[in-house]
Write an enzyme that holds these catalytic residues in place. Sequence first.
Site, short mmCIF file in Angstrom:
data_model
loop_
_atom_site.label_atom_id
_atom_site.label_comp_id
_atom_site.label_asym_id
_atom_site.label_seq_id
_atom_site.Cartn_x
_atom_site.Cartn_y
_atom_site.Cartn_z
N HIS A 1 0.94 -0.76 -0.19
CA HIS A 1 0.16 0.41 -0.36
C HIS A 1 0.53 0.92 -0.23
O HIS A 1 2.21 0.96 -0.09
CB HIS A 1 -0.76 0.20 1.53
CG HIS A 1 -0.01 -0.08 2.37
ND1 HIS A 1 0.58 0.60 3.18
CD2 HIS A 1 -0.21 -1.25 3.15
CE1 HIS A 1 0.91 -0.16 3.89
NE2 HIS A 1 0.46 -1.17 4.58
N GLY B 1 1.97 3.46 2.10
CA GLY B 1 2.39 3.06 3.03
C GLY B 1 4.42 2.57 2.45
O GLY B 1 5.37 2.80 3.38
N HIS B 2 3.82 1.37 2.42
CA HIS B 2 5.25 0.43 2.02
C HIS B 2 5.34 0.95 0.82
O HIS B 2 7.06 2.10 0.56
CB HIS B 2 4.98 -0.20 1.31
CG HIS B 2 4.38 -1.57 2.47
ND1 HIS B 2 2.69 -1.85 2.13
CD2 HIS B 2 4.80 -2.40 3.11
CE1 HIS B 2 3.01 -2.74 3.62
NE2 HIS B 2 4.11 -3.50 3.65
N GLN C 1 7.11 -15.32 12.02
CA GLN C 1 6.91 -14.56 12.96
C GLN C 1 5.22 -15.06 13.43
O GLN C 1 4.48 -13.72 13.47
CB GLN C 1 6.71 -13.06 12.79
CG GLN C 1 6.57 -12.83 10.85
CD GLN C 1 6.84 -11.57 10.57
OE1 GLN C 1 8.24 -11.20 9.69
NE2 GLN C 1 5.96 -10.75 10.43
N GLY D 1 8.78 1.16 8.18
CA GLY D 1 8.38 2.33 8.99
C GLY D 1 8.05 2.07 10.37
O GLY D 1 8.03 1.18 10.84
N LYS E 1 5.11 2.89 12.15
CA LYS E 1 4.14 2.39 12.32
C LYS E 1 3.84 1.35 12.62
O LYS E 1 3.49 1.15 14.50
CB LYS E 1 3.18 2.22 11.09
CG LYS E 1 1.84 1.32 11.79
CD LYS E 1 1.07 0.80 10.30
CE LYS E 1 1.21 -0.90 10.43
NZ LYS E 1 0.83 -2.19 10.67
N SER F 1 -2.17 -0.06 6.87
CA SER F 1 -1.51 -1.50 7.11
C SER F 1 -2.22 -2.64 5.84
O SER F 1 -3.76 -2.64 5.92
CB SER F 1 -2.04 -2.53 8.30
OG SER F 1 -2.01 -3.25 8.71
N SER F 2 -1.79 -3.69 5.95
CA SER F 2 -2.20 -4.56 4.95
C SER F 2 -3.25 -5.27 5.43
O SER F 2 -3.92 -5.87 5.23
CB SER F 2 -1.00 -5.46 4.09
OG SER F 2 -0.01 -4.91 3.62
N ARG F 3 -3.46 -5.35 6.79
CA ARG F 3 -4.97 -6.38 7.76
C ARG F 3 -5.67 -5.48 7.73
O ARG F 3 -6.72 -5.78 7.83
CB ARG F 3 -4.09 -6.64 8.87
CG ARG F 3 -2.48 -7.55 9.11
CD ARG F 3 -2.13 -8.31 10.00
NE ARG F 3 -1.87 -9.10 10.25
CZ ARG F 3 -0.40 -10.00 10.59
NH1 ARG F 3 -0.18 -8.33 11.13
NH2 ARG F 3 0.03 -10.82 9.96
#
Length: 286
Positions: free
Chosen positions: A37, A39-40, A64, A150, A152, A188-190
């Site tokens: 997105h 942000g990336h 993770q 990031g 975030k 966020s991707s989520r």
Amino acid sequence: MTRPRIFETIAALRKEVEIARRDGRRIALVPTMGALHDGHLSLVRSAQERADFVMASIFVNPTQFAPNEDFDAYPRDHEADIAKLAELGIDAVFLPTVGEMYPKGFATGVTVGGPARDLESATRPHFFNGVALVVTKLLLAALPDLAIFGEKDYQQLCVIRQFVRDLNMPVEIAGAPTVREGDGLAMSSRNRYLSPQDRHKAALLPVVLRDILKALDDGTHVPEALADGIRRLKEDGFEVDYLELRSAETLAPVDDATAEMRLLAAARLGDTRLIDNMAWSKPRAS
């Protein structure tokens, strides 16, 4: 628009990096798990401002994720991701398989402490060791001069800086500001997991964080300001994992607000877990 070169093996990636380094180019890596997105993409732009050869990695890292988490469901769309990176003119994309990163017989781990303690680790005790392992492997695979993450994921950024420093890795770790949606929600991707109703509610999280910081500016004591924020989130349907003010450098708890602070939060709406953070400095006495 030129499609970036795609590398699926560490050996092939290292050959490309060797050529770039031989040409005297400063090399930057932007590690991602894909589902890119804005942000990336802001991280890629930041890297392009600071380096001559920029690559991104796309790898959903299994170490993770706990067994009950969303590894299988995590969004994956490599072609869409590569197209977005191509629009920015990125030089290369590292797209390894799980088998390339963790081949048969793999038996090594990385254990982290310091800023990895509590906060995210309280509910995800496996998380930062998995992050440290994959970031270590990515840095050794790409051998960059610079890697950008990031803010975030602020605790993650602190953890990475700590183990890179502790292990004397010759790479600069840089943070880039959180990118937000129009209503303030951290990208966020989520976020795509949120139902329309929960997506509307999610915008309250950054509002509460900003209100806490304003209350602190106005002299409200830290415990009182945090308790009020938790109450507001719970009243709107959030399940709060944590909402805390910590040292921005070490993430150590503070009894009173001094020096540079970070307000960090994690909360759930339905099946979606949201995290956010904001910087705060105690106002100087006039």
